[in-house]
Design an enzyme around this catalytic site. Structure first.
Site, PDB file in Angstrom:
ATOM      1  N   ASP A  97      12.050 -19.583  41.232  1.00  0.00           N
ATOM      2  CA  ASP A  97      13.226 -20.050  41.419  1.00  0.00           C
ATOM      3  C   ASP A  97      13.163 -21.125  40.432  1.00  0.00           C
ATOM      4  OD1 ASP A  97      15.838 -21.023  42.449  1.00  0.00           O
ATOM      5  OD2 ASP A  97      14.972 -20.430  44.470  1.00  0.00           O
ATOM      6  N   ASP A 198      19.336 -20.783  40.174  1.00  0.00           N
ATOM      7  CA  ASP A 198      20.033 -21.630  41.035  1.00  0.00           C
ATOM      8  C   ASP A 198      21.466 -21.753  40.571  1.00  0.00           C
ATOM      9  OD1 ASP A 198      20.308 -22.730  43.764  1.00  0.00           O
ATOM     10  OD2 ASP A 198      20.382 -24.437  42.520  1.00  0.00           O
ATOM     11  N   GLU A 251      22.290 -16.870  40.935  1.00  0.00           N
ATOM     12  CA  GLU A 251      23.025 -17.137  41.999  1.00  0.00           C
ATOM     13  C   GLU A 251      24.436 -17.468  41.517  1.00  0.00           C
ATOM     14  OE1 GLU A 251      23.069 -20.239  45.907  1.00  0.00           O
ATOM     15  OE2 GLU A 251      22.331 -20.602  43.959  1.00  0.00           O
ATOM     16  N   HIS A 325      17.877 -18.393  52.332  1.00  0.00           N
ATOM     17  CA  HIS A 325      17.341 -19.864  53.052  1.00  0.00           C
ATOM     18  C   HIS A 325      18.776 -20.571  53.211  1.00  0.00           C
ATOM     19  CE1 HIS A 325      18.070 -19.924  48.769  1.00  0.00           C
ATOM     20  NE2 HIS A 325      17.964 -21.298  48.702  1.00  0.00           N
ATOM     21  N   ASP A 326      19.878 -20.100  52.563  1.00  0.00           N
ATOM     22  CA  ASP A 326      21.088 -20.776  53.020  1.00  0.00           C
ATOM     23  C   ASP A 326      22.232 -20.319  53.579  1.00  0.00           C
ATOM     24  OD1 ASP A 326      20.459 -22.978  51.074  1.00  0.00           O
ATOM     25  OD2 ASP A 326      21.514 -21.978  49.173  1.00  0.00           O
TER      26      ASP A 326
END
Length: 562
Positions: A97, A198, A251, A325-326
């Site tokens: 990430d 991200d 993302e 994870h979100d």
């Protein structure tokens, strides 16, 4: 050799919650090394790891204080190097990430800026208050409250689109862009073959920031601006683009078709693919996340089909996923975790894995893990959930109502520890973990590998993607667009008479589909989560609750399968 994106399947690990090897309540790198045999069973190609860099953990590691060091709570650089080497032995690559829109206020850059170093002050969006003493702009943080915080004891404020300890970096500064390139190249030298960026499409904020008129227009002030493409091209050219086997994914929050096609079209030399989230907002009442309402199936189908069609026709590439994870677990949102947990888990998996793009599996998804059954807001630790709870109370919701909404939408729902067995702490640790597991008595790795039907279904899907060009390379065409219960689509190739027809029943009731207009009267079953082995088909077929059915057939101009 150029990577064939369509054949790849990527697994996501949230390191804090995967496996605790030293019994301190937190997952770590050595824990992941210990579980490599399990990961190898799934036959995945790459693992995306959420951040394990040095961080004060105000946003679970997305507030990075040192991009080149492993946070001691996760292990050492030697552990990481061993992890990369041992995964490579089983043909699994590593994706890291990259959180480059912002850094922690504990980062050396921010500390040196606070100390008065002009060079580092230019790394951030530092602005004075308006003449009337109000904040530089009226922008709101995505975590609630104003997007500006006092810059030390100066008269300035720093911009933070997220938590106040996550200071936005100013990409207009070539020094910032060079830092980003150097960070990517540092990890490339460590053997990393993938990068997930991200919130990448918010790095293009203007140099002159202005007030917004409403929340929707506000997002447009800093999202998908034209300069983002320029920045990504530059990053590509000076780092990961130098190796054509590297896989990248951005993302992209609140993005659109045109931007996403450009981000992921190979001719543009930007990214391999994009994460988009429109399909995961179909259970947001009036567009608001912190609400509780059943998902809108027709909207879900439209979003999935539109993104498939537009990206296919434009030459872009989708990252395919339900969970991360979100997000709360998809089974709770789009399936039936009580009455049809296994069937609906299989159906959701097939829906994603048989689409055009690169599928991602979030840890625990392959077990059919579901949201935790927490009973109090104190069971949650995520800053977003806690802020949302207080906000809901302030809006007039009762404690019971506010908690019910958080229980349905919190990010912590998918961050609960991986269930390895049915013990008190789910085999994740011998001590109480940072976040408590629930339902491990019924859902865990040990039981799933012994007698379950979800893990091996994922194995079949992964194998099919590598075997069938229709899945890895085929185009997409929506079928039965008006059906209110079935998501049906076709995959086809320009150079073949074969096509794949996929039928997914999204509900716990049977439904009948007319096949004659779709596939003729013959087909070869490639996959089903019910006992389907017929090759010759009737004019209609009745789908069972949460049934998924994929069969290969010939186009009308060709003879059917014998």
């Amino acid at each position: 050799m150029k990577t064939k994106l369509g054949e790849k399947v990527i697994y996501q690990i949230y390191p804090k919650s995967f496996y605790d090897s030293n019994n301190d309540g937190f997952g770590d790198l050595r824990g992941i090394i210990d579980k490599i045999p399990y990961l190898a069973k799934l036959n995945i190609d790459m693992i995306w790891f959420n951040p394990f860099y040095v961080s004060p953990q105000n946003d679970n590691g997305y507030d990075i204080a040192d991009y080149r060091q492993i946070d001691p709570r996760f292990g050492t650089m030697a552990d990481f190097e061993e992890l990369v080497a041992k995964l490579k032995e089983v043909k699994i690559d590593v994706m890291l990430d990259m959180v480059l829109n912002h850094c922690s206020t504990e980062h050396e850059w921010f500390k040196r800026a606070l100390a008065g170093e002009e060079k580092y002050q230019k790394y951030f969006y530092l602005r004075p208050a308006k003449a009337d003493g109000s904040l530089p702009t009226n922008w709101q943080s995505k975590f609630g409250g104003p997007a500006w915080a006092k810059f030390g004891d100066t008269e300035l404020y720093h911009l933070h689109l997220y938590d106040k300890t996550q200071a936005d970096l100013d990409w207009h500064n070539p020094d910032v862009r060079k830092e980003a390139q150097d960070i990517v190249n540092y990890w490339r030298q460590k053997g990393v073959k993938g990068f997930r960026f991200d919130v990448l499409n918010v790095i293009g904020k203007d140099e002159i920031l202005v007030d917004s008129t409403d929340p929707v227009q506000e997002k447009m002030l800093y999202t998908d601006t034209p300069i983002v493409h320029q920045y990504i091209k530059e990053l590509n050219e000076n780092s990961f683009g130098q190796d054509e086997t590297i896989i990248t994914v951005g993302e992209m929050s609140s993005t659109n078709f045109a931007s996403s096609i450009k981000y992921s079209d190979p001719k543009e030399h930007e990214l391999s693919m994009v994460f988009t989230f429109h399909h995961l907002k179909v259970d947001y009442k009036d567009g608001e996340k912190w609400t509780k309402t059943p998902f809108d199936f027709m909207a879900l189908k439209k979003h999935l089909a539109d993104w498939q069609t537009q990206m296919d026709q434009g030459g872009g590439w989708n990252a395919l996923f339900w969970n991360n994870h979100d997000q709360p677990f998809a089974l709770n949102r789009f399936g039936d975790p009580i009455n049809y947990r296994v069937r609906s888990a299989q159906m959701l998996a097939a829906t994603i894995h048989l689409l055009r793009g690169t599928p991602y599996i979030y840890m625990g998804e392959e077990l059919g893990m579901i949201d935790p059954t927490y009973t109090t807001i104190n069971d949650y630790v995520d800053i977003e959930a806690l802020n949302a709870y207080e906000s809901l109370l302030a809006q007039g919701h009762s404690e019971k109502e506010a908690f019910a909404i958080v229980l349905a939408k919190a990010r912590d729902n998918s961050r609960t520890p991986m269930h390895w067995d049915d013990s008190e702490f789910a085999g994740f640790s011998n001590v109480e973990p940072w976040l408590m597991p629930t339902k491990q008595d019924k859902i865990n790795v040990e039981a799933e590998l012994e007698s379950g039907a979800i893990f091996n279904f994922y194995q079949k899907l992964i194998a099919l993607r590598k075997q069938e060009r229709l899945i890895s390379e085929g185009h997409f065409k929506l079928q039965l667009a008006d059906d209110k219960q079935v998501f049906a689509f076709e995959r086809y190739l320009d150079d073949s008479d074969d096509k794949l027809l996929v039928l997914n029943n999204f509900y716990g009731t049977k439904t009948t589909v007319k096949l004659t207009d779709l596939a003729g009267k013959a087909g070869k079953v490639l996959l089903s989560n019910y006992d389907r082995d017929l090759i010759n088909w009737p004019d209609t077929i009745t789908l069972n609750p949460y049934e998924t059915l994929a069969f290969k057939c010939k186009t009308r101009r060709s003879a059917p399968y014998e």
